[in-house]
Design an enzyme around this catalytic site. Structure first.
Site, short mmCIF file in Angstrom:
data_model
loop_
_atom_site.label_atom_id
_atom_site.label_comp_id
_atom_site.label_asym_id
_atom_site.label_seq_id
_atom_site.Cartn_x
_atom_site.Cartn_y
_atom_site.Cartn_z
N ALA A 161 0.84 -1.19 0.00
CA ALA A 161 0.00 0.00 0.00
C ALA A 161 0.87 1.24 0.00
O ALA A 161 1.84 1.32 0.77
CB ALA A 161 -0.92 0.01 1.22
N SER A 162 0.54 2.21 -0.85
CA SER A 162 1.24 3.49 -0.91
C SER A 162 2.72 3.28 -1.23
O SER A 162 3.05 2.79 -2.31
CB SER A 162 1.02 4.26 0.39
OG SER A 162 1.45 5.60 0.27
N SER A 163 3.62 3.57 -0.31
CA SER A 163 5.04 3.30 -0.56
C SER A 163 5.25 1.83 -0.89
O SER A 163 6.07 1.47 -1.75
CB SER A 163 5.87 3.69 0.65
OG SER A 163 7.24 3.44 0.44
N HIS A 302 -6.82 8.14 0.07
CA HIS A 302 -5.59 7.36 0.27
C HIS A 302 -5.76 6.45 1.48
O HIS A 302 -5.15 6.67 2.54
CB HIS A 302 -4.42 8.32 0.45
CG HIS A 302 -3.07 7.71 0.17
ND1 HIS A 302 -2.69 7.30 -1.10
CD2 HIS A 302 -2.03 7.41 0.98
CE1 HIS A 302 -1.47 6.82 -1.05
NE2 HIS A 302 -1.05 6.85 0.20
#
Length: 443
Positions: A161-163, A302
């Site tokens: 997730a994300s990074s 997000h």
């Protein structure tokens, strides 16, 4: 001989305290014993830190989750956290460990240790095979697990997730021979975050301002491992339409990149809505293991993955069918014998004390559309459904019927719908059995 009656004990504060403690213990100890007898046995599996796992140029930490029961030569999933996160936080905050319990695969949780706890997806070292930095350390973790646990080298997957989603893109580019597939929640394309000034943040990419042609995006992936001509990992990408951290245009750029890498059309082979807020497109195939799958989540920022999304990623990997590495109903799969069921159901349960929730993903694995459906199943003894969603539930004894609602009555070939229920239980919190769609058994 004279006798004298014993004098009553003096009623001092200490005496009163002793009598009170004795009374309390007399009532509490039987209750405590009953709790010990009736408490469900705890799983012995736990998250364990591993050190000295191999080459680790950026000083990552490694945590490993091995379920109590695993497959022979179990698959491996690498689950990569977001900025400011840790492997243990991603373990406790997502459903991947509970899915590992259910399907018998092993999960590796890497942890970034630099300031901000983001993974390196921007340096020249990170964007080439064996160049150094975080990807080298993560692949060392995979090889350590393969060597020590005898896991299946042909069934290694990565999600994040994300990074961690950005790292998912990077790992598939750097090591296409290690990873079979990836699922990126709120990421950016491989190479989008690239910098040469030592910075780990690329504002233009984060804001969705980096646009390239599919060929240019694909060339960045191919340049990470020059000369590689083998199969490429399948890719599943997720993004919320109102994401303001890694903005939504990155979703389309990822699709451009991975369809080019796989040499398939950017025109979807299938478009559907597994849940009301989801729009799913598949490229290069219509089944659960298409080369590229993309899910846009309307009105969400997000904050992915949310409920049911991890299970969908597991289906994309094929990890919910241990007997078939290609996954249930994979079109043209020689391991699926003639006469296989035309439906598949993935079940995930989350339990507490005397309650539980069940999430069911119903997939049409046949070749003709389903128009109107009823899914029937049996609940274990002691379970009673109290509510449900995305279907109308009725129960007779231990048999439950879930009937479609207006917005999900049609299921195209290869498409899925997600339903769920809440139930009480008296100790048996297992999932349902005897699943059948319109009277026909499901796998």
């Amino acid at each position: 001989m004279s006798t004298r009656a014993a004098s009553p004990p003096s009623d001092t504060p200490r005496t009163r305290l002793r009598r009170l403690c004795a009374a309390l213990l007399a009532g509490v100890l039987p209750l405590f014993a009953a709790l010990l007898v009736n408490a469900p046995s705890a799983s012995a599996a736990s998250l364990t830190e591993v050190t000295n796992f191999g080459a680790n140029p950026s000083n990552l930490r490694m945590h490993l989750y091995v379920p109590d029961t695993v497959q022979d030569e179990p698959p491996v999933l690498v689950a990569v956290h977001y900025c400011t996160g840790t492997g243990p936080a991603f373990y406790s905050g997502t459903e991947f460990a509970s899915l590992a319990d259910r399907y018998g695969f092993v999960v590796i949780y890497p942890s970034a240790t630099r300031s901000g706890q983001c993974f390196d997806v921007s340096s020249p070292q990170a964007l080439r095979r064996d160049g150094g930095s975080d990807p080298v350390g993560i692949v060392s973790m995979v090889r350590y697990v393969q060597n020590t646990l005898g896991t299946d080298p042909d069934r290694v997957y990565v999600t994040g997730a994300s990074s961690g989603a950005m790292m998912t893109n990077v790992l598939l580019g750097d090591y296409p021979d290690v990873f079979k597939a990836g699922a990126a929640f709120m990421g950016v394309p491989f190479g989008c975050f690239a910098t040469t000034d030592g910075s780990g943040w690329n504002s233009a990419c984060a804001n969705g301002q980096v646009t390239r042609t599919p060929q240019q995006w694909g060339d960045l992936v191919r340049a990470a491992y020059p000369g590689y001509n083998g199969p490429r990992p399948r890719m599943q990408v997720w993004h919320g339409t109102t994401d303001t951290t890694l903005r939504y245009p990155n979703f389309a750029e990822e699709i451009k990149q991975w369809t080019n890498v796989h040499g398939v059309s950017q025109t979807p082979s299938l478009t559907d809505s597994p849940q009301p807020s989801w729009t799913r497109t598949r490229y290069g195939g219509t089944g659960d293991q298409a080369p590229v799958e993309a899910i846009s989540v309307n009105g969400v920022g997000h904050s992915l993955p949310t409920g049911g999304m991890a299970a969908r990623a597991i289906t994309f990997f094929g990890l919910d069918d241990p007997t078939d590495p290609g996954g249930p109903g994979d079109p043209g799969d020689p391991e699926d014998p003639p006469g296989d069921a035309d439906c598949a159901v993935t079940v995930t349960t989350n339990t507490w004390n005397t309650g539980l929730t069940g999430s069911l993903t119903l997939t049409n694995t046949g070749t003709t559309p389903v128009n109107g459906w009823t899914l029937t199943f049996s609940l274990p003894a002691g379970q009673t459904i109290t509510s449900g969603w995305n279907a109308t539930f009725t129960a007779t004894g231990g048999t439950v019927s879930a009937r479609n609602v207006a917005y999900n009555a049609a299921i195209a070939p290869g498409a899925s719908v997600d339903i769920g229920y809440q139930a009480t239980h008296t100790g048996n919190s297992a999932g349902p059995t005897n699943l059948a769609l319109n009277g026909s058994p499901c796998s």
